[in-house]
Design an enzyme around this catalytic site. Structure first.
Site, PDB file in Angstrom:
ATOM      1  N   GLN A 178       0.835  -1.205   0.000  1.00  0.00           N
ATOM      2  CA  GLN A 178       0.000   0.000   0.000  1.00  0.00           C
ATOM      3  C   GLN A 178       0.868   1.253   0.000  1.00  0.00           C
ATOM      4  OE1 GLN A 178      -3.715  -0.271   2.391  1.00  0.00           O
ATOM      5  NE2 GLN A 178      -2.645  -1.935   3.359  1.00  0.00           N
ATOM      6  N   HIS A 196       0.332   6.190  -1.482  1.00  0.00           N
ATOM      7  CA  HIS A 196       0.226   7.490  -0.820  1.00  0.00           C
ATOM      8  C   HIS A 196       1.602   8.131  -0.740  1.00  0.00           C
ATOM      9  CE1 HIS A 196      -3.631   5.829   0.055  1.00  0.00           C
ATOM     10  NE2 HIS A 196      -3.017   4.774   0.527  1.00  0.00           N
ATOM     11  N   GLU A 213      -2.495  -3.275  -6.368  1.00  0.00           N
ATOM     12  CA  GLU A 213      -3.433  -3.194  -5.249  1.00  0.00           C
ATOM     13  C   GLU A 213      -4.813  -2.811  -5.753  1.00  0.00           C
ATOM     14  OE1 GLU A 213      -4.303  -0.792  -1.111  1.00  0.00           O
ATOM     15  OE2 GLU A 213      -2.603  -0.237  -2.348  1.00  0.00           O
ATOM     16  N   HIS A 214      -4.875  -1.862  -6.685  1.00  0.00           N
ATOM     17  CA  HIS A 214      -6.134  -1.436  -7.286  1.00  0.00           C
ATOM     18  C   HIS A 214      -6.083  -1.708  -8.784  1.00  0.00           C
ATOM     19  CE1 HIS A 214      -6.175   1.610  -3.791  1.00  0.00           C
ATOM     20  NE2 HIS A 214      -6.894   0.551  -3.471  1.00  0.00           N
TER      21      HIS A 214
END
Length: 336
Positions: free
Chosen positions: A243, A246, A311-312
């Site tokens: 993740q 960000h 992840e996406h």
């Protein structure tokens, strides 16, 4: 200015495509400076506790906090509701309801197996007692991921976790964003700390005078947060390490058989960046680890997606359901 959108051919630029798919940088395997910096932060927080947290908050967030303000007061959390627009509060409530309903279907039930000789075997599912949730604050704590509040806390609540502690970096004035506080208040969360970065992970893993240690740490963050979670794994449980969206070193890749589409997306990207609040972060991310790969066909596009293991994943094709059934290595898959 660095070119923000690059287009590669899977046929003629195989080496470049292979580099684009190389995700080792997400785990910090080639970034000794990140590993060393994080290790130093973890060691110091473990040894010194709150004083180290406060010093790192001054250094990285430019906020000078007294120890008494590390924990966000209940009154401040509740005040976030009044300071959040009605539309956002309604969206939080609606999203929370949807997320809770979905995760309630995932609850595992205890199992009992009876044997002919009269013996019984039981399998019990017990929730963790205490979990720590990290919520990225965005640049200067100004753009917190409210979605991370909902997506990480609600499953824990559904599972029956008794204690949930939340850490999020403060804004320049030492506060947390009202929308973030409103989401926490909606979920009934009262244990919240204004601390971010690798030092927050250290505090939740080792404990300090103000923050008791947890059994598992979840929530996304930049490469320092991700590396910190990797280093404390074993002492505490963690979620996926991938993740890292960000962060200016996140990746966004388009796979398509059509060069004309890849070029059109590049032009649209430039227009979009002109109005995006955090345009520089997105521009840096795209210039370093973004772009389009023109494939032979959708079959090859799917093969490359499986190698990337995003992840996406967004399947924007005529029949996304058929393609989704064949995806094995992806986190969240969005159809259409």
């Amino acid at each position: 200015m660095e070119k923000v959108w690059r287009i590669f051919s899977s046929i003629t630029e195989r080496a470049e495509v292979a580099m684009l798919l190389d995700r080792r940088w997400l785990l910090g395997e080639e970034r000794a400076e990140v590993r060393e910096a994080v290790a130093a932060i973890l060691t110091r927080v473990r040894r010194e506790g709150d004083p180290a947290l406060l010093e790192y908050t001054r250094k990285f967030d430019r906020v000078d906090l007294p120890t008494a303000r590390l924990r966000v007061a209940k009154e401040e959390i509740l005040a976030g509701i009044e300071n959040t627009p009605v539309e956002l509060r309604e969206a939080i409530a609606r999203a929370a309801g949807n997320i809770r309903r979905f995760h309630e279907t995932q609850l595992r039930r205890d199992i009992m197996v009876a044997h002919p000789d009269g013996s019984l075997l039981f399998l019990r599912f017990l929730p963790l007692q205490r979990v720590g949730v990290y919520v990225p604050g965005g640049a200067g704590g100004l753009t917190p991921l409210i979605s991370s509040v909902l997506m990480n806390i609600i499953p824990a609540q559904v599972a029956g976790v008794e204690e949930i502690a939340v850490c999020s970096p403060p804004r320049p004035d030492g506060s947390l964003a009202p929308g973030l506080l409103a989401a926490l208040a909606h979920l009934g969360i009262e244990e919240v700390y204004r601390v971010g970065g690798a030092q927050a992970v250290a505090a939740m893993a080792y404990g300090t005078e103000s923050i008791r240690p947890v059994e598992k740490i979840v929530g996304p963050g930049n490469r320092y947060v991700t590396e910190a979670k990797r280093q404390v794994f074993g002492l505490v449980g963690i979620d996926l390490l991938a993740q890292a969206e960000h962060d200016p070193e996140a990746g966004a890749i388009l796979f398509t058989p059509f060069r004309s589409l890849a070029e059109a997306v590049g032009r649209a990207m430039e227009d979009f960046l002109a109005t995006l609040p955090r345009a520089e972060v997105a521009r840096t991310s795209l210039a370093r680890y973004g772009g389009a790969v023109v494939t032979r066909d959708l079959e090859e596009a799917l093969e490359l997606v499986e190698k990337l293991a995003p992840e996406h994943l967004e399947l924007m094709v005529a029949d996304p359901w058929a393609l989704a059934a064949r995806v094995r290595h992806a986190g969240a898959v969005f159809l259409g």
